[in-house]
Scaffold this active site. Sequence first.
Site, PDB file in Angstrom:
ATOM      1  N   HIS A 115       0.893  -1.172   0.000  1.00  0.00           N
ATOM      2  CA  HIS A 115       0.000   0.000   0.000  1.00  0.00           C
ATOM      3  C   HIS A 115       0.922   1.209   0.000  1.00  0.00           C
ATOM      4  O   HIS A 115       1.679   1.401   0.959  1.00  0.00           O
ATOM      5  CB  HIS A 115      -0.885   0.009   1.243  1.00  0.00           C
ATOM      6  CG  HIS A 115      -1.735  -1.213   1.357  1.00  0.00           C
ATOM      7  ND1 HIS A 115      -3.041  -1.242   0.950  1.00  0.00           N
ATOM      8  CD2 HIS A 115      -1.456  -2.460   1.820  1.00  0.00           C
ATOM      9  CE1 HIS A 115      -3.541  -2.452   1.162  1.00  0.00           C
ATOM     10  NE2 HIS A 115      -2.601  -3.212   1.687  1.00  0.00           N
ATOM     11  N   HIS A 146      -8.104  -8.283  -0.657  1.00  0.00           N
ATOM     12  CA  HIS A 146      -7.649  -8.800   0.633  1.00  0.00           C
ATOM     13  C   HIS A 146      -8.709  -9.781   1.135  1.00  0.00           C
ATOM     14  O   HIS A 146      -9.911  -9.452   1.133  1.00  0.00           O
ATOM     15  CB  HIS A 146      -7.533  -7.673   1.662  1.00  0.00           C
ATOM     16  CG  HIS A 146      -6.326  -6.801   1.498  1.00  0.00           C
ATOM     17  ND1 HIS A 146      -6.013  -6.174   0.327  1.00  0.00           N
ATOM     18  CD2 HIS A 146      -5.351  -6.455   2.387  1.00  0.00           C
ATOM     19  CE1 HIS A 146      -4.890  -5.474   0.496  1.00  0.00           C
ATOM     20  NE2 HIS A 146      -4.472  -5.630   1.737  1.00  0.00           N
ATOM     21  N   GLU A 168      -7.071 -12.452   5.891  1.00  0.00           N
ATOM     22  CA  GLU A 168      -5.974 -11.856   6.681  1.00  0.00           C
ATOM     23  C   GLU A 168      -6.339 -12.062   8.151  1.00  0.00           C
ATOM     24  O   GLU A 168      -5.703 -12.838   8.854  1.00  0.00           O
ATOM     25  CB  GLU A 168      -5.824 -10.358   6.339  1.00  0.00           C
ATOM     26  CG  GLU A 168      -4.784  -9.633   7.189  1.00  0.00           C
ATOM     27  CD  GLU A 168      -4.704  -8.125   6.910  1.00  0.00           C
ATOM     28  OE1 GLU A 168      -5.635  -7.576   6.266  1.00  0.00           O
ATOM     29  OE2 GLU A 168      -3.717  -7.494   7.363  1.00  0.00           O
ATOM     30  N   ASP A 213       3.444  -5.093   2.420  1.00  0.00           N
ATOM     31  CA  ASP A 213       2.161  -4.539   2.886  1.00  0.00           C
ATOM     32  C   ASP A 213       2.277  -3.043   3.209  1.00  0.00           C
ATOM     33  O   ASP A 213       1.922  -2.215   2.375  1.00  0.00           O
ATOM     34  CB  ASP A 213       1.635  -5.343   4.083  1.00  0.00           C
ATOM     35  CG  ASP A 213       0.122  -5.279   4.250  1.00  0.00           C
ATOM     36  OD1 ASP A 213      -0.557  -4.756   3.336  1.00  0.00           O
ATOM     37  OD2 ASP A 213      -0.388  -5.758   5.278  1.00  0.00           O
ATOM     38  N   ASP A 214       2.742  -2.710   4.395  1.00  0.00           N
ATOM     39  CA  ASP A 214       2.881  -1.306   4.827  1.00  0.00           C
ATOM     40  C   ASP A 214       4.244  -1.161   5.501  1.00  0.00           C
ATOM     41  O   ASP A 214       4.343  -1.077   6.731  1.00  0.00           O
ATOM     42  CB  ASP A 214       1.762  -0.946   5.807  1.00  0.00           C
ATOM     43  CG  ASP A 214       0.386  -1.131   5.181  1.00  0.00           C
ATOM     44  OD1 ASP A 214      -0.019  -0.279   4.381  1.00  0.00           O
ATOM     45  OD2 ASP A 214      -0.264  -2.153   5.476  1.00  0.00           O
TER      46      ASP A 214
HETATM   47  N1  ADE Z   1      -4.714  -1.190   4.189  1.00  0.00           N
HETATM   48  C1  ADE Z   1      -3.403  -1.031   4.375  1.00  0.00           C
HETATM   49  N2  ADE Z   1      -2.864  -2.158   4.891  1.00  0.00           N
HETATM   50  C2  ADE Z   1      -3.868  -3.050   5.013  1.00  0.00           C
HETATM   51  C3  ADE Z   1      -3.957  -4.394   5.462  1.00  0.00           C
HETATM   52  N3  ADE Z   1      -2.896  -5.068   5.905  1.00  0.00           N
HETATM   53  N4  ADE Z   1      -5.171  -4.983   5.473  1.00  0.00           N
HETATM   54  C4  ADE Z   1      -6.250  -4.325   5.024  1.00  0.00           C
HETATM   55  N5  ADE Z   1      -6.213  -3.070   4.595  1.00  0.00           N
HETATM   56  C5  ADE Z   1      -5.042  -2.428   4.567  1.00  0.00           C
HETATM   57 ZN    ZN Z   2      -2.571  -5.102   2.471  1.00  0.00          ZN
END
Ligand code: ADE
Ligand code: ZN
Length: 350
Positions: free
Chosen positions: A31, A209, A212, A290-291
Site C-alpha cells: 500500500h 484482501h 488476513e 504490505d505497509d
Molecule cells: N490497508 C493497508 N494495509 C492493510 C492491510 N494489511 N489490510 C487491510 N487493509 C489495509
Molecule cells: Zn494489504
Amino acid sequence: MNLAEPDLTSVAAERLPALLRQMPKAELHIHIEGSLEPEMIFALARRNGVQLPYASVEELRRAYAFTNLQSFLDIYYAGASVLLTEQDFYDMAQAYLQKAVQDNVAHAELFFDPQTHTARGVSMETVIGGLHRACTDAAGGLGIDASLILCFLRHLSEEEAFETLEQALPFRDKFIGVGLDSGEVGNPPEKFARVFARCRELGFHLVAHAGEEGPAAYIWTALDVLKVERIDHGVQAIQDAALMARLARDRIALTVCPLSNLKLCVFPDLASHNLRQLLDAGLAATVNSDDPAYFGGYLNDNFTQTFAAGRLHAGHAYRLARNSFEASFIDDAAKRRHIDRLDATFEAFR
Ligand code: ADE
Ligand code: ZN
C-alpha cells in the site's frame, strides 16, 4: 519460459541471506500510503501546514504498537492526512521505488486508497497523477517497472465504491486493476459484487484482501463472487482443506506479508508463520511488505527475517521469487526475462 528449476540443494545456509537480498523479485502487495515513513509524514505536515496529533517523529513511532488490523488502520489513515498535492503523492511513491530498487525489486504493483484522499477534498487527478508520474519516471530513471492498483475501502459502501470508480475512469489508462482493503471482518467480499463485476467488464485486473483476519469463507467468495485473480494475504486458507486444494489447483497466488502478520498479531512470531505450509502444499505464495513504514521492514527484511526464523531453504526462496513474477500482471515476455535473470542469480550461488 524455462520450466526447469535450478538445483538448489548446494546453496550453503550462510549464503542464503545474500541470495535472498540479491535475487530479483516482484512486489505485489504494497500500500503506497503504508510506505510513508514518520520523517516524511512530519516533513509533509510542515510543507502543507497540517497539524498532527503527535509532537515528534519519536512519539509517532511509539504509537506503532498494534494489536490488530483496526488499531493499525486508525494510525495509517491519520498518517495519510498529510498528503495534499500531486508532488506529495509523487514524492511518496518515488521514495518507495528507490528503496525497492535497493531490494532488487524488478517489478512492483502499488495499491493506493483514493477514498482516503478524496474524502478530504483531494482530487482523483492529484492522487493518480502524482503516483503515475513517479511510476513513469522510475521506469526510465531507476530501472524498476511499476504499475498502480486502485483499492476500494471495504468499510465504506458499495455505492461509494461505484462513485470512486466513476471519478477514476477518466484516468483508466493509469491503473491496471482494482483491489479491496481496509477492515475485513464484517465486510465480506460479496458486499462489492456489483462494482467488481463492472470492473471486470471494463477489463481491469481484480484482487482482494481476504483471509488476513477474516475467515476462509471470505477467500471463497473473493474467488467465486468477485472473481479475483489473486488473494491478498490469504493465510487463513490453512483452515480449509478444500480451499487449499482449490488454490493449489488453480494456481491462485497469495500475496503473503509476514512482518505485517507479525505486527498485527495474526501470528505470535515468525517461527509460527504458515508460509512454509502454504508453499509445501503447492500454493503460489509470494512474500510482500504490505505497509513497510509501519511494520518494520521493506521487502528484503520480510524475506531475511522470515527465513531467519527457520524452516525455509533456497528452494523456497526460488519458488517465492518465481511465483512473484508468474503472479504479476506483466506480459509473458517480461515474465520470461525476469525468470531468466532469477535463474542466473541462483546459478551464481551454487
Ligand atoms: N490497508 C493497508 N494495509 C492493510 C492491510 N494489511 N489490510 C487491510 N487493509 C489495509
Ligand atoms: Zn494489504
